[in-house]
Write an enzyme that holds these catalytic residues in place. Structure first.
Site, PDB file in Angstrom:
ATOM      1  N   SER A 138     -22.081  13.376  -6.860  1.00 52.51           N
ATOM      2  CA  SER A 138     -21.633  13.673  -5.485  1.00 52.51           C
ATOM      3  C   SER A 138     -22.260  12.646  -4.557  1.00 52.51           C
ATOM      4  O   SER A 138     -23.313  12.089  -4.866  1.00 52.51           O
ATOM      5  CB  SER A 138     -22.116  15.074  -5.084  1.00 52.51           C
ATOM      6  OG  SER A 138     -21.973  15.272  -3.691  1.00 52.51           O
ATOM      7  N   TYR A 151     -28.664  21.377  -4.764  1.00 53.82           N
ATOM      8  CA  TYR A 151     -27.429  20.677  -5.171  1.00 53.82           C
ATOM      9  C   TYR A 151     -27.653  19.165  -5.114  1.00 53.82           C
ATOM     10  O   TYR A 151     -27.360  18.430  -6.062  1.00 53.82           O
ATOM     11  CB  TYR A 151     -26.293  21.091  -4.230  1.00 53.82           C
ATOM     12  CG  TYR A 151     -24.939  20.486  -4.537  1.00 53.82           C
ATOM     13  CD1 TYR A 151     -24.042  21.140  -5.382  1.00 53.82           C
ATOM     14  CD2 TYR A 151     -24.542  19.274  -3.970  1.00 53.82           C
ATOM     15  CE1 TYR A 151     -22.789  20.594  -5.657  1.00 53.82           C
ATOM     16  CE2 TYR A 151     -23.295  18.725  -4.239  1.00 53.82           C
ATOM     17  CZ  TYR A 151     -22.416  19.397  -5.080  1.00 53.82           C
ATOM     18  OH  TYR A 151     -21.186  18.851  -5.347  1.00 53.82           O
ATOM     19  N   LYS A 155     -27.661  16.615  -8.274  1.00 53.62           N
ATOM     20  CA  LYS A 155     -26.658  15.545  -8.364  1.00 53.62           C
ATOM     21  C   LYS A 155     -27.332  14.168  -8.462  1.00 53.62           C
ATOM     22  O   LYS A 155     -26.827  13.263  -9.143  1.00 53.62           O
ATOM     23  CB  LYS A 155     -25.704  15.605  -7.172  1.00 53.62           C
ATOM     24  CG  LYS A 155     -24.771  16.824  -7.185  1.00 53.62           C
ATOM     25  CD  LYS A 155     -23.832  16.830  -8.388  1.00 53.62           C
ATOM     26  CE  LYS A 155     -22.713  17.853  -8.253  1.00 53.62           C
ATOM     27  NZ  LYS A 155     -21.828  17.894  -9.415  1.00 53.62           N
TER      28      LYS A 155
HETATM   29  N1  NAD Z   1     -15.263  19.428  -3.547  1.00 49.40           N
HETATM   30  C1  NAD Z   1     -16.121  18.531  -3.116  1.00 49.40           C
HETATM   31  O1  NAD Z   1     -16.154  18.183  -1.924  1.00 49.40           O
HETATM   32  C2  NAD Z   1     -17.088  17.896  -4.082  1.00 49.40           C
HETATM   33  C3  NAD Z   1     -17.871  16.825  -3.618  1.00 49.40           C
HETATM   34  C4  NAD Z   1     -18.759  16.228  -4.502  1.00 49.40           C
HETATM   35  C5  NAD Z   1     -18.862  16.676  -5.810  1.00 49.40           C
HETATM   36  N2  NAD Z   1     -18.101  17.725  -6.229  1.00 49.40           N
HETATM   37  C6  NAD Z   1     -18.254  18.154  -7.611  1.00 49.40           C
HETATM   38  O2  NAD Z   1     -16.988  18.149  -8.235  1.00 49.40           O
HETATM   39  C7  NAD Z   1     -17.055  19.014  -9.380  1.00 49.40           C
HETATM   40  C8  NAD Z   1     -15.822  19.895  -9.377  1.00 49.40           C
HETATM   41  O3  NAD Z   1     -15.900  20.797  -8.273  1.00 49.40           O
HETATM   42  P1  NAD Z   1     -14.632  21.172  -7.382  1.00 49.40           P
HETATM   43  O4  NAD Z   1     -14.926  20.729  -6.009  1.00 49.40           O
HETATM   44  O5  NAD Z   1     -13.404  20.726  -8.042  1.00 49.40           O
HETATM   45  O6  NAD Z   1     -14.773  22.768  -7.356  1.00 49.40           O
HETATM   46  P2  NAD Z   1     -13.935  23.925  -8.074  1.00 49.40           P
HETATM   47  O7  NAD Z   1     -14.671  25.184  -7.767  1.00 49.40           O
HETATM   48  O8  NAD Z   1     -12.502  23.839  -7.706  1.00 49.40           O
HETATM   49  O9  NAD Z   1     -14.064  23.572  -9.618  1.00 49.40           O
HETATM   50  C9  NAD Z   1     -15.264  23.755 -10.319  1.00 49.40           C
HETATM   51  C10 NAD Z   1     -14.923  24.329 -11.692  1.00 49.40           C
HETATM   52  O10 NAD Z   1     -16.141  24.459 -12.447  1.00 49.40           O
HETATM   53  C11 NAD Z   1     -16.096  25.700 -13.110  1.00 49.40           C
HETATM   54  N3  NAD Z   1     -17.450  26.153 -13.426  1.00 49.40           N
HETATM   55  C12 NAD Z   1     -18.404  26.600 -12.579  1.00 49.40           C
HETATM   56  N4  NAD Z   1     -19.499  26.957 -13.273  1.00 49.40           N
HETATM   57  C13 NAD Z   1     -19.231  26.723 -14.580  1.00 49.40           C
HETATM   58  C14 NAD Z   1     -19.961  26.877 -15.775  1.00 49.40           C
HETATM   59  N5  NAD Z   1     -21.209  27.377 -15.785  1.00 49.40           N
HETATM   60  N6  NAD Z   1     -19.389  26.523 -16.940  1.00 49.40           N
HETATM   61  C15 NAD Z   1     -18.124  26.022 -16.951  1.00 49.40           C
HETATM   62  N7  NAD Z   1     -17.369  25.862 -15.850  1.00 49.40           N
HETATM   63  C16 NAD Z   1     -17.928  26.210 -14.677  1.00 49.40           C
HETATM   64  C17 NAD Z   1     -15.387  26.635 -12.142  1.00 49.40           C
HETATM   65  O11 NAD Z   1     -14.888  27.804 -12.787  1.00 49.40           O
HETATM   66  C18 NAD Z   1     -14.304  25.732 -11.592  1.00 49.40           C
HETATM   67  O12 NAD Z   1     -13.127  25.802 -12.364  1.00 49.40           O
HETATM   68  C19 NAD Z   1     -18.372  19.766  -9.271  1.00 49.40           C
HETATM   69  O13 NAD Z   1     -19.320  19.172 -10.129  1.00 49.40           O
HETATM   70  C20 NAD Z   1     -18.770  19.560  -7.830  1.00 49.40           C
HETATM   71  O14 NAD Z   1     -20.158  19.659  -7.631  1.00 49.40           O
HETATM   72  C21 NAD Z   1     -17.206  18.338  -5.400  1.00 49.40           C
END
Ligand code: NAD
Length: 276
Positions: A138, A151, A155
């Site tokens: 992230s 977090y 990260k």
């Molecule tokens: N959305 C943002 O702005 C953003 C920014 C930076 C990084 N991220 C990262 O992107 C990645 C995806 O997140 P997203 O934004 O698509 O959110 P999201 O909630 O749509 O997807 C996350 C997925 O991870 C799954 N998950 C959570 N805990 C789990 C576990 N213990 N085992 C298996 N699966 C699990 C959830 O069920 C979900 O399907 C994450 O690592 C998040 O930290 C997101």
């Protein structure tokens, strides 16, 4: 021909958001896939729509992650890309309010989950002569103020784990890179604010609107923006890229936006009596 034709991928957190967008894009580019998540109904539906496999895998549990990797090898005979993407916002609030349990749970999903994915993909990829591991970090890994404390720390750990392991596995033609998304409207953002799981998708338009002007590129980020970066890292197009942290954030982590700077300059000039 698709850019992942003949390749096999495991995508953790593949049921939603960035993971779901990646599953759809990887499938369109010809990959065979194992979608791994804890949202079984949603993940299962997605996988069957695309002719992929679904496995329940909690990335904090070593046996689950190992089983997801084995499943790919059992069904498809190999593993070319391990996309360690599952995540949660985790512990929120000021540092004195963060419990040890919330700290451990957050680090466990975000950092241990990536470690386990790398650990179990590595021997398979080594044995077959190569592969690509992609981890989701992230912008919070490299800039403060873009995520909660734990977090952000977890990260940052993902970025350094990526770089460190890349130096080891690169010698066996296994590349290890990470993506650093910026503000992307996904259910995770809504859930971090307390929106229940079943209602999170319904809030994505509101979140997108809130994110529209948050970065120099004046539009909200989209899960596809990150999926395209992950596709590039997974594919042979990035064959000489190893240990890289690819920022996909519309420029938000680059520094202060020009318009904010101009606003501050004008305020100062007003105080100095140089403008009305
Ligand atoms: N959305 C943002 O702005 C953003 C920014 C930076 C990084 N991220 C990262 O992107 C990645 C995806 O997140 P997203 O934004 O698509 O959110 P999201 O909630 O749509 O997807 C996350 C997925 O991870 C799954 N998950 C959570 N805990 C789990 C576990 N213990 N085992 C298996 N699966 C699990 C959830 O069920 C979900 O399907 C994450 O690592 C998040 O930290 C997101």
């Amino acid at each position: 021909m698709g850019r992942l034709e003949g390749k096999v991928a495991v995508i953790t957190g593949g049921a939603s958001g960035i993971g779901e967008a990646s599953v759809r894009l990887f499938a369109a580019e010809g990959a065979e896939m194992v979608v791994a998540d804890v949202q079984d109904e949603r993940g299962g539906r997605l996988a069957s729509e695309l002719g992929a496999e679904y496995v329940h895998a909690d990335v904090t549990r070593e046996e689950d992650v190992e089983a997801a990797v084995f499943h790919a090898v059992d069904v498809f005979g190999r593993l070319d890309c391990m996309f360690n993407n599952a995540g949660v916002a985790g512990a929120v609030g000021p540092i004195e309010s963060v419990t040890v349990e919330a700290f451990d749970r957050t680090v466990s999903v975000l950092l241990r989950g990536v470690f386990l994915g790398v650990k179990h993909a590595a021997p398979v990829m080594r044995a077959q002569g190569g592969g690509s591991i992609v981890n989701t970090a992230s912008v919070a890994a490299v800039r403060t103020g873009y995520g909660n404390h734990v977090y952000s720390a977890a990260k940052a750990g993902v970025v350094q784990l990526t770089r460190s392991v890349a130096m080891e596995l690169g010698e066996d033609n296994v590349r290890v890179n990470c993506v650093l998304p910026g503000f992307i409207p996904t259910p995770m953002i809504a859930r971090a604010r307390g929106v229940p799981l079943g209602e999170a998708d319904g809030k994505l338009d509101v979140i997108a609107e809130a994110f529209r002007d948050a970065q120099p590129i004046r539009r909200p980020g989209h899960p596809d923006d990150v999926a395209k970066a992950a596709l590039w890292l997974a594919s042979d197009d990035s064959g000489f890229v190893n240990g890289h942290a690819l920022v996909v954030d519309g420029g938000v982590s680059g520094g202060r936006m020009w318009s904010d700077y101009q606003h501050a300059v004008e305020g100062l000039e007003r105080k100095l009596g140089l403008r009305g």
